[in-house]
Design a protein around this motif. Sequence first.
Motif, mmCIF file in Angstrom:
data_model
loop_
_atom_site.group_PDB
_atom_site.id
_atom_site.type_symbol
_atom_site.label_atom_id
_atom_site.label_comp_id
_atom_site.label_asym_id
_atom_site.label_seq_id
_atom_site.Cartn_x
_atom_site.Cartn_y
_atom_site.Cartn_z
ATOM 1 N N ILE A 20 18.437 -0.460 15.661
ATOM 2 C CA ILE A 20 18.197 -1.395 14.547
ATOM 3 C C ILE A 20 16.893 -2.150 14.776
ATOM 4 C CG2 ILE A 20 18.999 -3.577 13.532
ATOM 5 C CD1 ILE A 20 20.438 -1.254 12.409
ATOM 6 N N PHE A 21 16.671 -2.584 16.006
ATOM 7 C CA PHE A 21 15.463 -3.328 16.373
ATOM 8 C C PHE A 21 14.210 -2.487 16.090
ATOM 9 C CE2 PHE A 21 12.165 -4.638 19.268
ATOM 10 C CZ PHE A 21 12.274 -6.023 19.354
ATOM 11 N N LEU A 22 14.194 -1.249 16.577
ATOM 12 C CA LEU A 22 13.020 -0.388 16.410
ATOM 13 C C LEU A 22 12.813 0.013 14.952
ATOM 14 C CD1 LEU A 22 13.395 1.916 19.554
ATOM 15 C CD2 LEU A 22 11.688 0.137 19.181
ATOM 16 N N THR A 23 13.913 0.291 14.253
ATOM 17 C CA THR A 23 13.804 0.659 12.835
ATOM 18 C C THR A 23 13.210 -0.481 12.027
ATOM 19 O OG1 THR A 23 15.749 2.088 13.053
ATOM 20 C CG2 THR A 23 15.075 1.468 10.827
ATOM 21 N N ALA A 24 13.726 -1.698 12.252
ATOM 22 C CA ALA A 24 13.206 -2.868 11.532
ATOM 23 C C ALA A 24 11.742 -3.106 11.877
ATOM 24 C CB ALA A 24 14.039 -4.101 11.872
ATOM 25 N N LEU A 25 11.388 -2.950 13.148
ATOM 26 C CA LEU A 25 9.998 -3.153 13.573
ATOM 27 C C LEU A 25 9.058 -2.192 12.846
ATOM 28 C CD1 LEU A 25 8.781 -3.829 17.164
ATOM 29 C CD2 LEU A 25 7.635 -2.098 15.808
ATOM 30 N N LEU A 26 9.429 -0.914 12.812
ATOM 31 C CA LEU A 26 8.568 0.090 12.163
ATOM 32 C C LEU A 26 8.445 -0.161 10.664
ATOM 33 C CD1 LEU A 26 9.749 3.305 14.052
ATOM 34 C CD2 LEU A 26 7.575 2.108 14.326
ATOM 35 N N LEU A 27 9.562 -0.507 10.021
ATOM 36 C CA LEU A 27 9.527 -0.756 8.580
ATOM 37 C C LEU A 27 8.651 -1.961 8.247
ATOM 38 C CD1 LEU A 27 13.253 -0.134 7.557
ATOM 39 C CD2 LEU A 27 11.272 1.239 6.925
ATOM 40 N N ILE A 28 8.803 -3.027 9.019
ATOM 41 C CA ILE A 28 8.034 -4.252 8.754
ATOM 42 C C ILE A 28 6.550 -4.007 8.988
ATOM 43 C CG2 ILE A 28 7.628 -6.616 9.532
ATOM 44 C CD1 ILE A 28 10.653 -6.773 10.134
ATOM 45 N N VAL A 29 6.207 -3.360 10.096
ATOM 46 C CA VAL A 29 4.799 -3.090 10.398
ATOM 47 C C VAL A 29 4.204 -2.154 9.355
ATOM 48 C CG1 VAL A 29 3.226 -2.042 12.070
ATOM 49 C CG2 VAL A 29 5.064 -3.526 12.861
ATOM 50 N N TYR A 30 5.008 -1.202 8.880
ATOM 51 C CA TYR A 30 4.527 -0.295 7.825
ATOM 52 C C TYR A 30 4.169 -1.066 6.557
ATOM 53 C CZ TYR A 30 4.560 3.283 4.205
ATOM 54 O OH TYR A 30 4.234 4.083 3.143
ATOM 55 N N LEU A 31 4.917 -2.119 6.254
ATOM 56 C CA LEU A 31 4.668 -2.910 5.055
ATOM 57 C C LEU A 31 3.486 -3.857 5.198
ATOM 58 C CD1 LEU A 31 8.377 -3.776 4.138
ATOM 59 C CD2 LEU A 31 6.878 -2.172 2.945
ATOM 60 N N PHE A 32 3.074 -4.116 6.438
ATOM 61 C CA PHE A 32 1.953 -5.021 6.664
ATOM 62 C C PHE A 32 0.632 -4.357 6.260
ATOM 63 C CE2 PHE A 32 3.707 -8.073 10.137
ATOM 64 C CZ PHE A 32 4.571 -8.594 9.189
ATOM 65 N N PRO A 33 -0.427 -5.147 6.028
ATOM 66 C CA PRO A 33 -1.755 -4.570 5.724
ATOM 67 C C PRO A 33 -2.188 -3.604 6.813
ATOM 68 C CG PRO A 33 -1.763 -6.932 5.358
ATOM 69 C CD PRO A 33 -0.454 -6.622 6.020
ATOM 70 N N LYS A 34 -2.813 -2.507 6.406
ATOM 71 C CA LYS A 34 -3.170 -1.455 7.360
ATOM 72 C C LYS A 34 -4.470 -1.723 8.099
ATOM 73 C CE LYS A 34 0.388 0.946 6.171
ATOM 74 N NZ LYS A 34 0.946 -0.008 5.227
ATOM 75 N N GLN A 35 -5.296 -2.637 7.603
ATOM 76 C CA GLN A 35 -6.570 -2.902 8.258
ATOM 77 C C GLN A 35 -6.559 -4.277 8.921
ATOM 78 O OE1 GLN A 35 -6.218 -2.402 5.051
ATOM 79 N NE2 GLN A 35 -6.962 -4.161 3.912
ATOM 80 N N GLY A 36 -7.580 -4.520 9.726
ATOM 81 C CA GLY A 36 -7.689 -5.806 10.398
ATOM 82 C C GLY A 36 -7.793 -6.936 9.392
ATOM 83 N N GLN A 37 -7.318 -8.101 9.765
ATOM 84 C CA GLN A 37 -7.341 -9.236 8.855
ATOM 85 C C GLN A 37 -8.434 -10.226 9.250
ATOM 86 O OE1 GLN A 37 -3.356 -10.922 8.568
ATOM 87 N NE2 GLN A 37 -3.169 -9.939 6.589
ATOM 88 N N PHE A 38 -9.063 -10.792 8.241
ATOM 89 C CA PHE A 38 -10.069 -11.829 8.438
ATOM 90 C C PHE A 38 -9.348 -13.107 8.857
ATOM 91 C CE2 PHE A 38 -13.379 -14.804 6.793
ATOM 92 C CZ PHE A 38 -14.427 -14.308 7.546
#
Length: 679
Positions: A20-38
Amino acid sequence: MKEIINYIYRNTGFIYKAVIFLTALLLIVYLFPKQGQFKYDFEKNKPWQYEDLYAPFDFVIKKSEAVLQKEKDSLTKNTPYFVNKEKIDLNSLSQKIAREILNSAALLSNDEVSLLKKANSKLLAKIYKTGIIDQKPVDFNRRKVFLIEGKKIKEINPGQIYTIHDVKKILATYLSDKPELKSRLLSIYFDNLKVNLKLDDFYYDKTLKQNLENLSVNKGMVLKGARIISKGELIDNHKYTLINSLKQSYGIQDDVVSKTIWVFAGYSILVAIVLLMLLLFLLKYRPEIYENNVKITLIVFNIVLMIFLTTLVVNYDASYVFVVPLAILPLILKAFFDSRVGLFVHVLTILLLGFIVPNSFEFIFLQIMAGIVTILTVSELTKRANLFSSVGNIILIYILGYFAFHLIHEGSIELISSKIFVLFLLNGVFTIALSHQLILIYEKLFGLVSDVSLLELSNTNTKLLKRLADKAPGTFNHSLQVANLAEAAANEINANALLVRAGALYHDIGKLMNPFFFTENQTSGVNHHDDLDPVDSAQIIIQHVLDGVELARKNNIPDRIIDFIRTHHGTNLVQYFYIKAKEEDPNVDPELFRYPGPNPFSKETAILMMADSIEAASKSLREPTAEKIENFVDKIIDSQLHNGLLANADITFKEITAIKKLFKKKLKNIYHLRIEYPE
């Protein structure tokens, strides 16, 4: 292989949490912006509050939206018009008009007719040199115009194209010397002239599209290492354009793949820290939730759901971000768990959303305040008025918070937008509309019970309780008395009173199967146990627990209520028949008279066991006095403690003492102990 299987079996709970921990981590990171943030926040006409900013890499200067729009408008205004030309047979047209002129020859001399015939050919040649168009756009003569004739396209003078109005002027000039025939001749021409030019939208749109695509969005370049702005320097239009260009360039450099991997790694670490804090919090302060994988799944699912919804809205239009009803999260978690869990999870979720939304500080501040207000004001979800009042407070906090930030940034109220207030109102509407529906869905999906369902189950008009009242009225009245005692005890020690009451109402429903084998339902004076062996009688009494569990499951009663049915006698003995059997056979096996259990494992189930025993046994009190009642309560509960029936329940001696005191007070009120009046 066997050892591996045994290890997996022994650690199933831990492995599930890890998945559950790893699945949630991957899903959340996937939803985050793909490039570096200012990493800087900045606003036009405000001083730069950070250290001197230097270009970390080469980047192009982007044109501002205003400049781009101006250039687009200019291209639109200067895009040439394209005109399609339809061929006209001038000879046929000329002959037709000539014939109609001859029909009017009675009013003309032969010389005039001959002159008009010659003029007709010249006139048509002039008019149709390019052609007639139905209507010209307002700026037609100020733009280039291209004539499409078959496969040929050539630029022409816009003045060579006539409208009907232009043709009328030309004809009037030719016929000026024959005013008496002017109206008639004009009618002849207008009946025969045809529009042969038409604006071509296809070529126009194609040319405009190509011009817009070729429009450059850049207006220069900044080299790596160049200073962009100094600390304390005012961010004017030019500096704002430079900084904004740098911000937009993040994540699109030459080494984009490499940078994306590092960005993914960075996000993964941060999300892992947040999820780890959640698990540690549950392990330390809510171990019962930590041990329940279903409850952990519900919490993690709601975190991912809120991040997913917010990401969808931000990707569509970030200005609508406040329409996402994030206050539902603490509200739902409070319904299933408690306020502390709801607020803690809400804060962690908002911190994660700070990586997605614009103006993250304002967003985090407003959403955390809204979550706190939700926790403080929603005391009972079962009362709709309370929910409406709470949502009203949430909307008020949003409006006040946004208004305060606007004053700080703009220094006035002139530019405040009413649109954001509409979004806050929609947020409240969605919160009210979705909260109960989501709670119901989660109850079905995860097998949990909220206060809303407990209130419904506590209604004595439910099908199962009405059946109990009809077939076993004594048991029904006993359950009502136990429910009142247990609810008061739960309130005394801050346990879940609504859960205890619902459990008490259903704890004896198994007696429906054989109601007349229980004394409270024997109204005729006949005891069916008189003709039975004590062991058989005991088995019938014990069976009501198993029958109750089966009956509850058939009627879709939640597991949390079934727990009360299973544990209200624990592993205690059916004392009456055990003692009776022991009188006949001193070596009788006590296990034949023992309830299957388990023993109570929570405050609520422990309260029900005590209340059930007290209420049932109190019927045997004869000439009760205050002293008798106190000794009676102490004896029953102390016996349960001595036999280890309450050993697994997370209830303290202090709480048990408070419950004893309450039961004594309630029984004294029930038996109306007072002075004896003379006859």
